[in-house]
Design a protein around this motif. Structure first.
Motif: not given
Lengths: 247, 981
Positions: B123-124, B118-120
């Motif tokens: 990422n970043g 579960v993340g973007k």
């Protein structure tokens, strides 16, 4: 010639004092880190209070097992619908999550480190951070009557998502009292304050922490209780199998 | 009247000074008037729908969604994604923006070899660098329907950054400044060296940018139209009067009256909106009418050699009453718009009525005061003569061909009536946009590639973490997507189902509250959730997109949704199928099958298939009636073995124990018995001697889940494979298709069934009560779509009411003025036919009846009836002179007729100036109103005398008789005088 003498004097003073200040910044941070990691292990109950901008609150209780600076197991005790949800950290890139409703342990990608941990304002990275000196280079930027203010910038190659931290460290006991987190563009994103510092079993520890997210005003209050140090926790406590074991 | 004239002329310096000071004071107030282009504020604030709309905006972090659209040859390039990342970051830092969602920060649930992530999505904001990584990202994103048409177009040529504007008190001002700030920030980022690439273009769409565009449009309209209108007036007045005094004085009156009205707006804190924005132009056109008639009469008297002061005084006496009456009728026309539920129409009507009144006050004070000083002018005899020739000819024509004129008019009425049914009651709100503008492009692109820009919203009130509520929300999501032009339904229910799918390969809501909470836990602090759930998980918002701004299709969609919602149960019960038996169970199973067939049909429809009910029923019954077979046993054993070999297994067991446990489970399964956790605990304790009961229970709980899932998978697998083979979908949609269909079939493995409480009451006796739980929830459609729908609903009735109210008031007024009901009734014939022609033009040209075009009829009555009043008054007066119908008509045409033409031209051209307005709706309004003015003038001058001459109503005959008597008296006097000599 006279001018040259002055120049040399200024240079010596600069080098000397510059050096002293750099050394002391490293020392301060190293002392702060060692204060933080002094006990060999810790077991505690932590109350998490999640406070929204409008003041609405959610209260959760977890039990924390910590061994060294790497191993950590967090298990939720309440509320009922998240009881037994567990989080296990074995290393920075080995994070596990247990959701009891599905009876399965899932590994979490290390790339989620800058995501918030379980609805709190702490990211997985914040929860795992135990030694600032490892990832950050300190610079003493200010001394107040009671505190050192260190500016921490990421060391080359450090896998961190912040651009800069400002750490406020108590002069008397080297306990970190406040950390301001900045993004890579220099914008302040979060503020951590640590209060109610107590001496338990000979170790100094802040038993109340508050993390505030600047943009949305959301806050997380952590209150530690039933703190026990040096319990000689076995390694198998920090295992997937034990992660599933109800408290 | 004469007394007022005397007072004004006596105190002319004081009057002029008073008007100058008042104009200065109100002019200062006028500078403070703001703009309001937010059409969600155009309805009454006390309307429950509007209140709900505003409340939803407040609790879900703003309901104004702006979209920055970035187009490129392929948005999955380093440059495009970097730009998206930089813009996202910059917008996120703006306090005026509550939430930003783009490809670079959207939350993503990704299946990984060892679990879920579960993340973007990026990422970043890390942008993939190599072509392979970019291609991978592209195919991943295009395979996820949560992203396609929400954040990226299917052809990957456009990507959207969705901006939810923070809710503020002064929405319009903040939207305007925020939109401006966004554009500035965007420009500075694009202009920075590394962000520039030729094929990258940015458009801004969605409500706040529409408001921004319209606000600039209002300003533009005022900046362009007011000077244009003044120019038109100057030309027409000069052509009409051939003297600068004839130009300057009427112009001065209207300019002052516009300043006064806008000053009053400032004083009462009213704002210019899309319609009031054109009010100054309309007033410039209208306000000049009285001045024109007054000046015309003044010059007539001066030509007769009267001194300035006397001419001013007597003009006042002669023209005062008709001017007063025409002002009243014009005011009635505009003020009748006050019964509209649209604040925008109400405000426009009332302010214009006020403006007309103020123009009258200024005409009756400033003009005589100024005229009394005397004006130099040329007589222009040649022109007068040529005009007289023209009007005489026209008069003769009307007099001789009155029957032909009447028949011609009947033909026009007939042709016009044929067009009435053709009028479309359809407003395309995007007509408010200037073609070719950035929001217009964005709007068109949102329609073509992103499923539209109009949000459909359903507000759900209840315990949102309750699986029954979430399951019903999934039903809503599925059903919404089957409504024409509705797509991309999204809510917390879909998110929970997606997480369950990523984690457990089942696109369903978990059956237990714990299951929901566990998944929810992972995302609850996400911005996305705050936009979907509020008030401590007691309220949720289900959103979809509507691909139209046309009111007719909007009404159809809103109605379909409301009908669907009306049939959903408000009180539900969750029945545990394992707790019921016999006939009740059979009925419930039948219900479960029906539900599955329905869901399957909706999902297949989403992919463009129309399956037959029989086929679906067959498949569903195959899944529901599937029995444990050897294949099931093998699958269960594989799953159990795999689980017991993982480090998470509660007890570490050697292979021999694993085999023993498996054998025991097999024997049960072959007897069609599915071991539950108690049974499994016994099996473990039996097969693994020395195991503590507590540990066996602990492991058995997990094994029970493993067994249940393996059997479930085996149950749906054959039908799923069959459906996948039968319905071929595009490669990128294959996974979603499988996910959706499997989710529908998975219901066969569930023990909890949600049914209507009323149905439950019929099914259950009191003894069965422990088998079910009651759940209550509420839901309603909210958002802009029903608000626009409400506007549409209220548009026609209020406009019709307004039209009839105006007509009746005008007939009564005219009957009183002419002291003849017949005169009143006959005088409204030209204007009635004018309105009919207006609607006929709309019918034949396909111009829709919208809030602007609907006003034309009321305005036309107010304006057009003035011509009838002036004409009939003068005609009657002329008839009273000598009773000669033809001569009286010719004289009327040569005097008042000319004024009417000048007036119709100035007003008509004034409205025609709106053709230069930005916004197609205002252009249509302007063009049609101009047409009605010209048509109304022609009909008044041609048809009205024909009617009087043909019908000869009593008041007409009386006037003729009076005229004949007067003529006879004059003749007698003429005879007497010479004989006296």
């Amino acid at each position: 010639m006279r001018k040259f003498k002055y120049f040399m004097l200024v240079l010596i003073i600069l080098v000397l004092f510059g050096n002293v200040s750099a050394q002391s910044a490293d020392e301060i941070l190293s002392k702060a880190d060692s204060v933080m990691n002094a006990p060999s292990d810790m077991v505690a109950v932590e109350k998490m209070i999640l406070i929204d901008k409008d003041g609405s609150r959610k209260v959760r209780e977890v039990k924390i097992y910590q061994k060294g600076s790497e191993k950590r197991l967090i298990r939720f005790l309440s509320p009922a619908d998240v009881r037994s949800v567990g989080f296990l950290r074995l290393a920075a890139d080995r994070l596990y999550l247990y959701l009891p409703a599905f009876r399965r342990v899932r590994r979490i990608a290390s790339s989620v480190k800058n995501e918030n941990f379980m609805g709190t304002d702490f990211s997985y990275e914040d929860m795992s951070q135990s030694e600032y000196g490892k990832d950050y280079k300190p610079k003493l930027i200010k001394k107040t009557e009671n505190q050192f203010v260190l500016e921490l910038t990421p060391r080359a190659g450090a896998d961190v998502s912040y651009g800069k931290l400002l750490a406020y460290i108590d002069k008397s006991d080297y306990v970190v009292r406040k950390v301001e987190f900045f993004d890579t563009d220099g914008n302040q994103v979060k503020i951590l304050t640590i209060d109610n510092v107590k001496k338990i079993d000979g170790y100094r520890i802040g038993t109340e922490m508050e993390m505030k997210t600047v943009k949305n005003g959301h806050r997380t209050l952590l209150k530690l209780s039933k703190i026990q140090f040096d319990q000689r926790l076995k390694d198998n406590i920090f295992s997937e199998r034990n992660l599933k074991r109800p408290e | 009247m004469l007394k007022i004239a005397d007072f004004v002329i006596r105190n002319r310096f004081g009057v002029i000074a008073f008007i100058v000071v008042t104009t200065l004071l109100l002019g200062w107030q006028a500078m403070k008037v703001d703009l309001n282009a937010d059409f969600s504020t155009y309805l009454r604030k006390d309307d429950p729908l509007v209140q709900q709309y505003n409340r939803v905006g407040e609790i879900f972090g703003g309901n104004s969604i702006g979209i920055a659209l970035i187009t490129a040859d392929d948005v999955f390039s380093k440059e495009s994604l970097s730009l998206v990342a930089r813009l996202t970051e910059a917008y996120e830092k703006m306090p005026e923006i509550a939430y930003v969602t783009s490809l670079t920060n959207v939350i993503d649930f990704r299946k990984t070899p060892w679990g879920l992530e579960v993340g973007k999505l990026l990422n970043g904001g890390d942008i993939p660098q190599s072509p392979q990584e970019l291609a991978q990202l592209k195919s991943y994103v295009l395979s996820k329907d949560r992203y396609v048409e929400n954040l990226v177009s299917e052809d990957a040529k456009a990507t959207a950054i969705v901006l939810r504007f923070a809710s503020t008190k002064n929405k319009v001002l903040s939207h305007f400044t925020t939109s401006l700030k966004i554009k500035q920030i965007t420009d500075s980022i694009i202009q920075s060296k590394d962000g520039s690439r030729n094929d990258l273009k940015i458009y801004f769409g969605g409500m706040p940018f529409l408001i921004f565009n319209m606000t600039t449009l209002i300003t533009h309209n005022m900046e362009v139209l007011v000077p244009l209108m003044v120019l038109i007036l100057v030309v027409i007045l000069y052509l009409g009067f051939r003297t600068w005094a004839g130009v300057v004085l009427p112009l001065l009156v209207v300019i002052i009256s516009v300043v006064w009205v806008v000053g009053f707006m400032g004083f009462f804190n009213l704002k210019f909106d899309l319609l009031t924005g054109i009010m100054p132009v309309v007033l410039l056109a209208l306000g000049s009418a009285d001045g024109i008639h007054l000046m015309k009469r003044y010059f007539e008297r001066r030509r007769g050699g009267e001194p300035a002061r006397d001419a001013a005084r007597f003009v006042y006496q002669e023209m005062g009453t008709p001017i007063l009456l025409t002002t009243i009728t014009t005011m009635v026309g505009f003020a009748s718009l006050a019964i509209s539920d649209f604040t925008v129409i109400r405000q426009f009507g009332l302010l214009t009525a006020l403006g007309v009144l103020l123009a009258l006050v200024i005409t009756l004070t400033l003009l005589p005061a100024l005229l009394s000083f005397g004006i130099r002018f040329h007589l222009g005899k040649a022109k007068v003569a040529s005009r007289a020739w023209l009007t005489d000819k026209l008069g003769s024509f009307i007099y001789n061909k009155k029957v032909a004129i009447l028949l011609g008019s009947l033909l026009i009425i007939f042709v016009s009536l044929l067009a009435i049914p053709k009028i479309v009651k359809d407003v395309d709100w995007t007509l408010c946009l200037a073609k070719g503008s950035s929001p217009y492009h964005a709007e068109m692109m949102l329609r073509e590639k992103f499923g539209g820009s109009l949000p459909i919203q359903i507000l759900i009130d209840g315990d949102i973490k309750e699986p029954a509520v979430l399951k019903m929300m999934r039903v809503m999501e599925r059903r919404l997507e089957t409504i024409p032009l509705v797509s991309k339904s999204e809510s917390i229910a879909g998110i929970i189902a997606e997480m369950n799918y990523v984690m457990n390969d089942r696109y369903v809501i978990p059956e237990t509250r714990q299951g929901v909470s566990n998944l929810w836990f992972l995302i609850e602090s996400e911005d996305m959730i705050r936009q979907m759930v509020a008030r401590g998980e007691k309220e949720a918002l289900l959103q979809a997109k509507l691909d139209t701004w046309h009111t007719s299709s909007l009404v159809a969609a809103v109605d379909s949704i409301n009908i669907f919602l009306a049939n959903l149960p408000k009180d539900m019960v969750v029945v545990d199928l394992s707790g019921v038996s016999g006939a009740v169970r059979d009925k419930l199973k039948k219900l479960q099958a029906q539900r599955m067939v329905e869901n399957l049909r909706w999902d297949l429809q989403k992919y463009g298939f129309q399956p037959s009910s029989e086929k679906l029923q067959q498949m569903v019954s195959q899944v529901l009636n599937s029995k444990v077979n050897t294949q099931t046993v093998r699958r269960v054993q594989e799953a159990v073995t795999a689980y017991l070999q993982t480090p998470e297994a509660e007890i570490a067991l050697s292979d021999i124990y694993v085999r023993r446990i498996n054998r025991d489970i097999e024997s049960r399964l072959l007897k069609q018995q599915i071991p539950d956790k108690k049974e499994l605990s016994r099996i473990i304790q039996r097969q693994v001697p020395g195991t503590r009961a507590k540990d066996a229970d602990w492991l058995a709980e997990s094994l029970a889940e493993v067994v249940r899932v393996a059997i479930g998978e085996n149950r749906v697998a054959p039908v799923l494979a069959n459906l996948e083979k039968k319905y071929e979908v595009a490669p990128l949609k294959k996974e979603n298709f499988r996910r959706d269909i499997k989710g529908d079939l998975w219901a066969a493995n569930e023990n909890l069934l949600v049914i209507d409480a009323l149905q439950a009451k019929k099914l259950f006796t009191t003894t069965d009560f422990r088998a079910y739980n009651e759940v209550s929830w509420q839901f309603m459609q909210t958002g802009l779509a029903p608000v626009l729908n409400r506007m549409e609903e209220e548009l026609t009735p209020t406009q019709t009411e307004s039209l009839f109210a105006t007509l009746i008031i005008v007939i009564i007024l005219l009957s009183l003025i002419f002291r003849s009901p017949a005169g009143g009734l006959l005088s409204v014939i030209p204007i009635s036919i004018t309105i009919l022609i207006n609607f006929a033009v709309m019918g034949y040209t396909g111009i829709g009846l919208d809030s602007f075009t609907a006003m034309i009829a009321s305005i036309a009555i107010g304006l057009g009836i003035d011509y009838a009043i002036h004409f009939v008054s003068r005609f009657r007066d002329e008839l009273k002179i000598d009773g000669d119908e033809l001569a009286a008509l010719q004289r009327t045409l040569g005097t008042t007729g000319i004024s009417i033409v000048i007036n119709a031209l100035s007003v008509g051209l004034g409205f025609l100036a709106l053709l230069a307005a930005g916004g197609q709706h205002i252009r249509r309004f302007g063009g049609l109103t101009a047409l009605t003015m010209i048509v109304s003038a022609i009909l008044t001058l041609v048809l009205l005398p024909s009617i009087f001459l043909w019908i000869k109503p009593r008041f007409f005959k009386n006037a003729v008789r009076q005229g004949q008597q007067a003529a006879e008296r004059r003749d007698a006097e003429v005879v007497v005088v010479p004989s006296g000599k």
